[in-house]
Design an enzyme around this catalytic site. Structure first.
Site, mmCIF file in Angstrom:
data_model
loop_
_atom_site.group_PDB
_atom_site.id
_atom_site.type_symbol
_atom_site.label_atom_id
_atom_site.label_comp_id
_atom_site.label_asym_id
_atom_site.label_seq_id
_atom_site.Cartn_x
_atom_site.Cartn_y
_atom_site.Cartn_z
ATOM 1 N N ASP A 45 0.837 -1.203 0.000
ATOM 2 C CA ASP A 45 0.000 0.000 0.000
ATOM 3 C C ASP A 45 0.869 1.250 0.000
ATOM 4 O O ASP A 45 1.477 1.588 1.015
ATOM 5 C CB ASP A 45 -0.897 0.006 1.246
ATOM 6 C CG ASP A 45 -1.832 1.203 1.249
ATOM 7 O OD1 ASP A 45 -2.920 1.088 0.658
ATOM 8 O OD2 ASP A 45 -1.465 2.258 1.801
ATOM 9 N N TYR A 50 3.502 9.723 -0.676
ATOM 10 C CA TYR A 50 4.531 9.116 0.181
ATOM 11 C C TYR A 50 5.933 9.304 -0.408
ATOM 12 O O TYR A 50 6.929 9.103 0.289
ATOM 13 C CB TYR A 50 4.287 7.609 0.412
ATOM 14 C CG TYR A 50 2.980 7.259 1.086
ATOM 15 C CD1 TYR A 50 2.167 8.235 1.662
ATOM 16 C CD2 TYR A 50 2.538 5.937 1.144
ATOM 17 C CE1 TYR A 50 0.959 7.914 2.263
ATOM 18 C CE2 TYR A 50 1.328 5.600 1.755
ATOM 19 C CZ TYR A 50 0.547 6.600 2.300
ATOM 20 O OH TYR A 50 -0.652 6.268 2.884
ATOM 21 N N LYS A 75 -2.458 5.954 -4.501
ATOM 22 C CA LYS A 75 -3.549 6.892 -4.223
ATOM 23 C C LYS A 75 -3.327 8.237 -4.913
ATOM 24 O O LYS A 75 -2.184 8.699 -5.033
ATOM 25 C CB LYS A 75 -3.670 7.122 -2.707
ATOM 26 C CG LYS A 75 -3.633 5.841 -1.891
ATOM 27 C CD LYS A 75 -3.861 6.031 -0.407
ATOM 28 C CE LYS A 75 -3.578 4.752 0.364
ATOM 29 N NZ LYS A 75 -2.173 4.615 0.798
ATOM 30 N N HIS A 108 -7.362 9.692 -2.199
ATOM 31 C CA HIS A 108 -6.716 9.645 -0.880
ATOM 32 C C HIS A 108 -7.563 10.289 0.222
ATOM 33 O O HIS A 108 -7.665 9.745 1.327
ATOM 34 C CB HIS A 108 -5.336 10.319 -0.974
ATOM 35 C CG HIS A 108 -4.335 9.822 0.008
ATOM 36 N ND1 HIS A 108 -3.000 9.774 -0.249
ATOM 37 C CD2 HIS A 108 -4.473 9.356 1.271
ATOM 38 C CE1 HIS A 108 -2.354 9.293 0.808
ATOM 39 N NE2 HIS A 108 -3.235 9.039 1.747
HETATM 40 P P1 NDP Z 1 0.695 1.420 11.721
HETATM 41 O O1 NDP Z 1 -0.409 1.247 12.722
HETATM 42 O O2 NDP Z 1 0.851 0.412 10.665
HETATM 43 O O3 NDP Z 1 2.047 1.559 12.561
HETATM 44 C C1 NDP Z 1 3.285 1.790 11.961
HETATM 45 C C2 NDP Z 1 4.297 2.196 13.045
HETATM 46 O O4 NDP Z 1 4.423 1.164 14.013
HETATM 47 C C3 NDP Z 1 5.656 2.468 12.509
HETATM 48 O O5 NDP Z 1 6.205 3.536 13.254
HETATM 49 C C4 NDP Z 1 6.419 1.177 12.761
HETATM 50 O O6 NDP Z 1 7.790 1.475 12.956
HETATM 51 C C5 NDP Z 1 5.760 0.679 14.045
HETATM 52 N N1 NDP Z 1 5.639 -0.797 14.093
HETATM 53 C C6 NDP Z 1 5.339 -1.641 13.087
HETATM 54 N N2 NDP Z 1 5.258 -2.911 13.507
HETATM 55 C C7 NDP Z 1 5.525 -2.880 14.824
HETATM 56 C C8 NDP Z 1 5.594 -3.888 15.804
HETATM 57 N N3 NDP Z 1 5.360 -5.168 15.502
HETATM 58 N N4 NDP Z 1 5.882 -3.507 17.090
HETATM 59 C C9 NDP Z 1 6.075 -2.204 17.401
HETATM 60 N N5 NDP Z 1 6.035 -1.209 16.497
HETATM 61 C C10 NDP Z 1 5.746 -1.545 15.214
HETATM 62 O O7 NDP Z 1 0.524 2.905 11.137
HETATM 63 P P2 NDP Z 1 0.525 3.607 9.713
HETATM 64 O O8 NDP Z 1 -0.018 4.958 9.963
HETATM 65 O O9 NDP Z 1 1.823 3.480 9.031
HETATM 66 O O10 NDP Z 1 -0.600 2.812 8.866
HETATM 67 C C11 NDP Z 1 -0.318 1.695 8.060
HETATM 68 C C12 NDP Z 1 -0.401 2.028 6.593
HETATM 69 O O11 NDP Z 1 -1.687 2.554 6.265
HETATM 70 C C13 NDP Z 1 0.542 3.164 6.140
HETATM 71 O O12 NDP Z 1 1.882 2.756 6.051
HETATM 72 C C14 NDP Z 1 -0.081 3.547 4.825
HETATM 73 O O13 NDP Z 1 0.247 2.613 3.829
HETATM 74 C C15 NDP Z 1 -1.564 3.491 5.185
HETATM 75 N N6 NDP Z 1 -2.092 4.798 5.633
HETATM 76 C C16 NDP Z 1 -3.085 5.373 4.882
HETATM 77 C C17 NDP Z 1 -3.616 6.580 5.207
HETATM 78 C C18 NDP Z 1 -4.670 7.162 4.372
HETATM 79 O O14 NDP Z 1 -4.957 8.365 4.526
HETATM 80 N N7 NDP Z 1 -5.268 6.440 3.463
HETATM 81 C C19 NDP Z 1 -3.143 7.334 6.389
HETATM 82 C C20 NDP Z 1 -2.132 6.631 7.149
HETATM 83 C C21 NDP Z 1 -1.654 5.412 6.779
HETATM 84 P P3 NDP Z 1 8.986 0.731 12.137
HETATM 85 O O15 NDP Z 1 8.747 0.954 10.670
HETATM 86 O O16 NDP Z 1 10.197 1.415 12.652
HETATM 87 O O17 NDP Z 1 8.891 -0.714 12.525
#
Ligand code: NDP
Length: 272
Positions: A45, A50, A75, A108
Site C-alpha cells: 500500500d 509518500y 492513491k 486519498h
Molecule cells: P501502523 O499502525 O501500521 O504503525 C506503523 C508504526 O508502528 C511504525 O512507526 C512502525 O515502525 C511501528 N511498528 C510496526 N510494527 C511494529 C511492531 N510489531 N511492534 C512495534 N512497532 C511496530 O501505522 P501507519 O499509519 O503506518 O498505517 C499503516 C499504513 O496505512 C501506512 O503505512 C499507509 O500505507 C496506510 N495509511 C493510509 C492513510 C490514508 O490516509 N489512506 C493514512 C495513514 C496510513 P517501524 O517501521 O520502525 O517498525
C-alpha cells in the site's frame, strides 16, 4: 480465514498488506518490500504523496514474485483532484511504479467540491483496464451518502483509520451494505496497540502481542489490514495473524475499547 477478500467486481485482494507511509524512498522501502514478500505478503500500500513509488516499483519488479501475483495500491493526492488532472496523476504514478496497471487506485482524501469529479475520472481509468479496482479513502458515512447516488461504479474499497480505539461501527455497516471492502490504516495504532492492556492480556492466551491481537480483531471484523514496518522482525510478526482465532467474547471485549479516538487527521477537518 481466507487470505483474500473478493471485491464486488470479482478481483481478489489480499487481506494483509504492507503499508509504506514514511518508509524512505530507496533502500529502506525496497528492503521492506523484499522482507515482506519473503514473509508471504503479496500486497503493498503506497501513495503518490509518500514519495516512494519509485522504490516500490523497483522492489516489485525485482522481488522474484511475478507482478500478476502482487497487489499494488496507490492513491491520488489531493492537489491532483479534479477530472483531467487525475489522468495525469495516474500516469505519473504508473511511470514511477514502472508498471502498466495498478491493482487498486484510491482517492486519498475526500476533498470538498472535488471528489465527485475525481471519482468520474477513476471510473474512466477503471473502464480502461489500467486499474483492476478503484476506491476511496477517508470517506465517512456522509461522504459516501453524498457520492453513492451519483456513481456509475460503486467504489470497491474504502480505506480508513480503524483500530480498537477508533471503530466507527456505522461506517463499517454502510460499507458492508454496499459491498465496499473496508480497509484499516494505522491498524496497530502506530505500534501502540502493544500498550493496550486488554489486547496484551488477550494475546497471552495465544502467545501473541497486542499488535497481533489488534490485527486479528480487524480481520475478524471483516477489514483488510496494512501494518507498516521497515524492520524485518516486525514485518514477520505483523503477518503471524492467521494461526489463531479470537472468540466472540474476546471480540466483544475489544469492541468495548472504542474511544472514537483518532491518531491521524480528521476527514471532516483537514487542510492539506
Ligand atoms: P501502523 O499502525 O501500521 O504503525 C506503523 C508504526 O508502528 C511504525 O512507526 C512502525 O515502525 C511501528 N511498528 C510496526 N510494527 C511494529 C511492531 N510489531 N511492534 C512495534 N512497532 C511496530 O501505522 P501507519 O499509519 O503506518 O498505517 C499503516 C499504513 O496505512 C501506512 O503505512 C499507509 O500505507 C496506510 N495509511 C493510509 C492513510 C490514508 O490516509 N489512506 C493514512 C495513514 C496510513 P517501524 O517501521 O520502525 O517498525
Amino acid at each position: 480465514m481466507e487470505q483474500n477478500k473478493i471485491l464486488h467486481n470479482g478481483v481478489a485482494m489480499p487481506v494483509l498488506g504492507l503499508g509504506v507511509f514514511r518508509s524512505e524512498e530507496g533502500a529502506e522501502v525496497e528492503n521492506a518490500i523484499n522482507f515482506a514478500v519473503e514473509a508471504g505478503y503479496r500486497h503493498i500500500d503506497t501513495a503518490a504523496i509518500y514519495g516512494n513509488e519509485r522504490g516500490v516499483g523497483k522492489a516489485i519488479n525485482s522481488c522474484g514474485v511475478p507482478r500478476s501475483e502482487l497487489f499494488v495500491t496507490t492513491k491520488l493526492w489531493n492537489a491532483e483532484q479534479g477530472y483531467e488532472s487525475v489522468f495525469k496523476a495516474f500516469d505519473k504514478s504508473l511511470a514511477r511504479l514502472q508498471t502498466d496497471y495498478i491493482d487498486l487506485y484510491l482517492i486519498h482524501w475526500p476533498v470538498k467540491g472535488k471528489y465527485k469529479e475525481s471519482w468520474r475520472a477513476l471510473e474512466q481509468i477503471y473502464k480502461s483496464g489500467r486499474a483492476r479496482a478503484v476506491g476511496v479513502s477517508n470517506f465517512m458515512v456522509h461522504h459516501l451518502a453524498d457520492l453513492l447516488p451519483e456513481v456509475e461504479i460503486v467504489p470497491m474499497v474504502n480505506q480508513v483509520e480503524f483500530h480498537p480505539h477508533l471503530q466507527q461501527p456505522e461506517l463499517l455497516k454502510l460499507c458492508q451494505k454496499y459491498q465496499i471492502a473496508h480497509e484499516a490504516w494505522s491498524p496497530i495504532m502506530k505500534g501502540k496497540a502493544d500498550q493496550v492492556e486488554t489486547l496484551v492480556e488477550i494475546g497471552r492466551n495465544y502467545n501473541k502481542s497486542g499488535n497481533q491481537v489488534a490485527l486479528r480483531w480487524e480481520l475478524q471484523k471483516g477489514s483488510i489490514v496494512i501494518p507498516k514496518s521497515v524492520k524485518k522482525e516486525r514485518i514477520i510478526a505483523n503477518a503471524a495473524i492467521f494461526d489463531f482465532n479470537l472468540t466472540n467474547e474476546e471480540m466483544q471485549q475489544i469492541d468495548r475499547l472504542d474511544l472514537n479516538q483518532r491518531i491521524g487527521p480528521d476527514p471532516n477537518n483537514f487542510s492539506f
